[in-house]
Design a protein around this motif. Structure first.
Motif, PDB file in Angstrom:
ATOM      1  N   LEU A   1      -0.268   5.644   7.292  1.00 48.68           N
ATOM      2  CA  LEU A   1       0.906   5.781   6.236  1.00 48.68           C
ATOM      3  C   LEU A   1       1.312   7.151   6.138  1.00 48.68           C
ATOM      4  CD1 LEU A   1      -0.478   3.462   3.402  1.00 48.68           C
ATOM      5  CD2 LEU A   1       1.622   3.187   4.663  1.00 48.68           C
ATOM      6  N   GLU A   2       2.448   7.796   6.353  1.00 48.12           N
ATOM      7  CA  GLU A   2       3.076   8.827   6.236  1.00 48.12           C
ATOM      8  C   GLU A   2       2.974   9.299   4.826  1.00 48.12           C
ATOM      9  OE1 GLU A   2       3.260  11.078   8.828  1.00 48.12           O
ATOM     10  OE2 GLU A   2       2.885   9.020  10.174  1.00 48.12           O
ATOM     11  N   PRO A   3       2.945  10.728   4.568  1.00 54.40           N
ATOM     12  CA  PRO A   3       3.130  11.354   2.958  1.00 54.40           C
ATOM     13  C   PRO A   3       4.132  10.451   2.420  1.00 54.40           C
ATOM     14  CG  PRO A   3       2.928  13.055   4.513  1.00 54.40           C
ATOM     15  CD  PRO A   3       3.295  11.872   5.314  1.00 54.40           C
ATOM     16  N   GLU A   4       3.837   9.839   1.114  1.00 54.66           N
ATOM     17  CA  GLU A   4       4.917   9.248   0.184  1.00 54.66           C
ATOM     18  C   GLU A   4       5.264   7.749   0.338  1.00 54.66           C
ATOM     19  OE1 GLU A   4       7.227  11.714  -2.443  1.00 54.66           O
ATOM     20  OE2 GLU A   4       6.905  13.189  -1.112  1.00 54.66           O
ATOM     21  N   ALA A   5       4.706   7.337   1.672  1.00 52.17           N
ATOM     22  CA  ALA A   5       5.290   6.125   2.375  1.00 52.17           C
ATOM     23  C   ALA A   5       4.585   5.033   1.815  1.00 52.17           C
ATOM     24  CB  ALA A   5       4.997   6.116   3.909  1.00 52.17           C
ATOM     25  N   GLU A   6       5.244   3.729   2.210  1.00 50.47           N
ATOM     26  CA  GLU A   6       4.671   2.555   1.514  1.00 50.47           C
ATOM     27  C   GLU A   6       5.102   1.495   2.556  1.00 50.47           C
ATOM     28  OE1 GLU A   6       7.734   0.415  -1.715  1.00 50.47           O
ATOM     29  OE2 GLU A   6       6.689   2.129  -2.495  1.00 50.47           O
ATOM     30  N   LYS A   7       4.143   0.475   2.626  1.00 44.27           N
ATOM     31  CA  LYS A   7       4.239  -0.592   3.550  1.00 44.27           C
ATOM     32  C   LYS A   7       3.639  -2.046   2.511  1.00 44.27           C
ATOM     33  CE  LYS A   7       4.054   2.059   7.677  1.00 44.27           C
ATOM     34  NZ  LYS A   7       3.342   2.135   8.954  1.00 44.27           N
ATOM     35  N   VAL A   8       4.220  -3.008   2.989  1.00 43.66           N
ATOM     36  CA  VAL A   8       3.788  -4.409   2.673  1.00 43.66           C
ATOM     37  C   VAL A   8       3.174  -5.229   3.815  1.00 43.66           C
ATOM     38  CG1 VAL A   8       4.533  -6.493   1.580  1.00 43.66           C
ATOM     39  CG2 VAL A   8       5.581  -4.414   0.784  1.00 43.66           C
TER      40      VAL A   8
ATOM     41  N   VAL B   1       0.803  -1.187   0.044  1.00 46.79           N
ATOM     42  CA  VAL B   1       0.175   0.022   0.005  1.00 46.79           C
ATOM     43  C   VAL B   1       0.835   1.175  -0.027  1.00 46.79           C
ATOM     44  CG1 VAL B   1      -1.914   1.278   1.104  1.00 46.79           C
ATOM     45  CG2 VAL B   1      -1.949  -1.300   1.131  1.00 46.79           C
ATOM     46  N   LYS B   2       0.828   2.118  -0.980  1.00 43.49           N
ATOM     47  CA  LYS B   2       1.546   3.197  -1.108  1.00 43.49           C
ATOM     48  C   LYS B   2       0.675   4.515  -0.964  1.00 43.49           C
ATOM     49  CE  LYS B   2       4.653   1.850  -4.705  1.00 43.49           C
ATOM     50  NZ  LYS B   2       5.156   2.289  -5.917  1.00 43.49           N
ATOM     51  N   ASN B   3       1.130   5.499   0.021  1.00 47.95           N
ATOM     52  CA  ASN B   3       0.445   6.951  -0.067  1.00 47.95           C
ATOM     53  C   ASN B   3       1.006   7.849  -0.964  1.00 47.95           C
ATOM     54  OD1 ASN B   3      -1.047   9.141   0.753  1.00 47.95           O
ATOM     55  ND2 ASN B   3       0.015   9.335   2.781  1.00 47.95           N
ATOM     56  N   GLN B   4       0.417   7.983  -2.012  1.00 45.64           N
ATOM     57  CA  GLN B   4       0.815   8.877  -3.104  1.00 45.64           C
ATOM     58  C   GLN B   4       0.745  10.589  -2.680  1.00 45.64           C
ATOM     59  OE1 GLN B   4      -0.866   7.390  -6.760  1.00 45.64           O
ATOM     60  NE2 GLN B   4       1.248   6.799  -7.323  1.00 45.64           N
ATOM     61  N   ASN B   5      -0.046  10.748  -1.487  1.00 37.67           N
ATOM     62  CA  ASN B   5      -0.277  12.132  -1.264  1.00 37.67           C
ATOM     63  C   ASN B   5       1.121  12.930  -0.679  1.00 37.67           C
ATOM     64  OD1 ASN B   5      -0.935  14.426   0.417  1.00 37.67           O
ATOM     65  ND2 ASN B   5      -3.006  13.982  -0.470  1.00 37.67           N
ATOM     66  N   LEU B   6       1.419  13.785  -1.187  1.00 35.16           N
ATOM     67  CA  LEU B   6       2.759  14.426  -0.914  1.00 35.16           C
ATOM     68  C   LEU B   6       2.668  15.312   0.530  1.00 35.16           C
ATOM     69  CD1 LEU B   6       3.535  16.335  -4.204  1.00 35.16           C
ATOM     70  CD2 LEU B   6       4.191  13.988  -3.484  1.00 35.16           C
ATOM     71  N   THR B   7       1.460  15.342   1.235  1.00 34.89           N
ATOM     72  CA  THR B   7       1.388  16.144   2.245  1.00 34.89           C
ATOM     73  C   THR B   7       0.453  15.462   3.468  1.00 34.89           C
ATOM     74  OG1 THR B   7      -0.380  17.616   1.619  1.00 34.89           O
ATOM     75  CG2 THR B   7       1.843  18.436   1.288  1.00 34.89           C
ATOM     76  N   LEU B   8      -0.282  14.793   3.051  1.00 33.96           N
ATOM     77  CA  LEU B   8      -1.327  14.129   4.131  1.00 33.96           C
ATOM     78  C   LEU B   8      -1.075  12.543   4.431  1.00 33.96           C
ATOM     79  CD1 LEU B   8      -4.834  15.258   2.593  1.00 33.96           C
ATOM     80  CD2 LEU B   8      -3.222  16.263   4.536  1.00 33.96           C
TER      81      LEU B   8
ATOM     82  N   ILE C   1     -10.005   0.775   4.545  1.00 30.96           N
ATOM     83  CA  ILE C   1     -11.009   1.797   5.156  1.00 30.96           C
ATOM     84  C   ILE C   1     -10.203   3.172   5.526  1.00 30.96           C
ATOM     85  CG2 ILE C   1     -12.845   2.480   6.763  1.00 30.96           C
ATOM     86  CD1 ILE C   1     -13.173  -0.661   7.147  1.00 30.96           C
ATOM     87  N   GLN C   2     -10.533   4.064   4.735  1.00 25.97           N
ATOM     88  CA  GLN C   2      -9.901   5.505   5.040  1.00 25.97           C
ATOM     89  C   GLN C   2     -10.708   6.472   5.604  1.00 25.97           C
ATOM     90  OE1 GLN C   2      -7.084   6.783   1.861  1.00 25.97           O
ATOM     91  NE2 GLN C   2      -8.289   5.476   0.896  1.00 25.97           N
ATOM     92  N   LYS C   3     -10.391   7.212   6.621  1.00 29.45           N
ATOM     93  CA  LYS C   3     -11.416   8.381   7.029  1.00 29.45           C
ATOM     94  C   LYS C   3     -10.595   9.616   6.564  1.00 29.45           C
ATOM     95  CE  LYS C   3     -13.311   5.704  10.930  1.00 29.45           C
ATOM     96  NZ  LYS C   3     -13.241   5.420  12.152  1.00 29.45           N
ATOM     97  N   LYS C   4     -11.415  10.607   6.615  1.00 31.77           N
ATOM     98  CA  LYS C   4     -11.027  12.044   6.299  1.00 31.77           C
ATOM     99  C   LYS C   4     -10.722  12.454   4.846  1.00 31.77           C
ATOM    100  CE  LYS C   4      -8.279  13.248  10.485  1.00 31.77           C
ATOM    101  NZ  LYS C   4      -6.977  13.612  11.102  1.00 31.77           N
ATOM    102  N   GLY C   5     -11.749  12.536   4.112  1.00 31.52           N
ATOM    103  CA  GLY C   5     -11.628  12.922   2.709  1.00 31.52           C
ATOM    104  C   GLY C   5     -10.646  12.310   1.674  1.00 31.52           C
ATOM    105  N   SER C   6     -10.575  10.938   1.757  1.00 29.58           N
ATOM    106  CA  SER C   6      -9.675  10.338   0.940  1.00 29.58           C
ATOM    107  C   SER C   6     -10.229  10.483  -0.362  1.00 29.58           C
ATOM    108  CB  SER C   6      -9.775   8.903   1.121  1.00 29.58           C
ATOM    109  OG  SER C   6     -10.966   8.243   1.171  1.00 29.58           O
ATOM    110  N   THR C   7      -9.351  10.352  -1.620  1.00 30.69           N
ATOM    111  CA  THR C   7      -9.892  10.611  -2.888  1.00 30.69           C
ATOM    112  C   THR C   7      -9.747   9.257  -3.837  1.00 30.69           C
ATOM    113  OG1 THR C   7      -7.471  11.031  -3.506  1.00 30.69           O
ATOM    114  CG2 THR C   7      -8.984  12.781  -3.063  1.00 30.69           C
ATOM    115  N   GLY C   8      -9.737   8.086  -3.283  1.00 28.42           N
ATOM    116  CA  GLY C   8      -9.891   6.914  -3.741  1.00 28.42           C
ATOM    117  C   GLY C   8      -8.225   6.203  -4.013  1.00 28.42           C
ATOM    118  N   ILE C   9      -8.296   4.931  -4.507  1.00 24.50           N
ATOM    119  CA  ILE C   9      -7.418   4.128  -4.889  1.00 24.50           C
ATOM    120  C   ILE C   9      -7.035   3.770  -6.277  1.00 24.50           C
ATOM    121  CG2 ILE C   9      -7.495   3.288  -2.467  1.00 24.50           C
ATOM    122  CD1 ILE C   9      -8.544   0.721  -3.601  1.00 24.50           C
ATOM    123  N   LYS C  10      -5.841   3.107  -6.452  1.00 20.00           N
ATOM    124  CA  LYS C  10      -5.723   2.437  -7.687  1.00 20.00           C
ATOM    125  C   LYS C  10      -5.082   1.266  -7.453  1.00 20.00           C
ATOM    126  CE  LYS C  10      -2.474   2.672 -11.616  1.00 20.00           C
ATOM    127  NZ  LYS C  10      -1.372   3.191 -12.090  1.00 20.00           N
TER     128      LYS C  10
END
Length: 113
Positions: A64-71, A24-31, A88-97
């Motif tokens: 997951l911190e900004p730009e972090a990834e975990k397996v 799982v990768k967090n592609q957000n640069l700030t959140l 399950i994400q909370k706080k205004g997520s914008t989707g997944i790929k």
């Protein structure tokens, strides 16, 4: 008011494999992303949750911190068939790929946008 987003994908368990791996990768640069992870057999009713680990530690909830990834590793040693992986994400997520590794069908990559 915060919105809750539930995303799911199905992963086929291969014979002789006791584990499935999901990156799982967090592609957000700030959140940061606070997530809850569930895995269960596709046909179970009610849902029979499977153990999910990161570095051999239980990991049903994580950040997951900004730009972090975990397996994450899912123990599928006691099941046959397909597994539903749920984030399950909370706080205004914008989707997944979701993408699958064709060379290693026990591996799935999920990107949080």
């Amino acid at each position: 008011m915060s919105k809750t987003m539930v995303s799911r994908c199905t992963i086929k368990k291969k014979k002789n494999n006791d584990n499935l791996y999901v990156k799982v990768k967090n592609q957000n640069l700030t959140l940061s992303r606070q997530i809850t992870i569930n895995a269960y057999t596709k046909d179970s009713s009610p849902k029979e949750f499977l153990p999910v680990y990161i570095d051999d530690q239980p990991a049903q909830q994580d950040t997951l911190e900004p730009e972090a990834e975990k397996v994450y590793r899912i123990d599928v040693s006691n099941i046959e068939g397909k597994v539903k992986f749920e984030i399950i994400q909370k706080k205004g997520s914008t989707g997944i790929k979701v993408s699958r590794n064709n060379k290693n069908s026990t591996s799935v990559e999920i990107q949080l946008k």
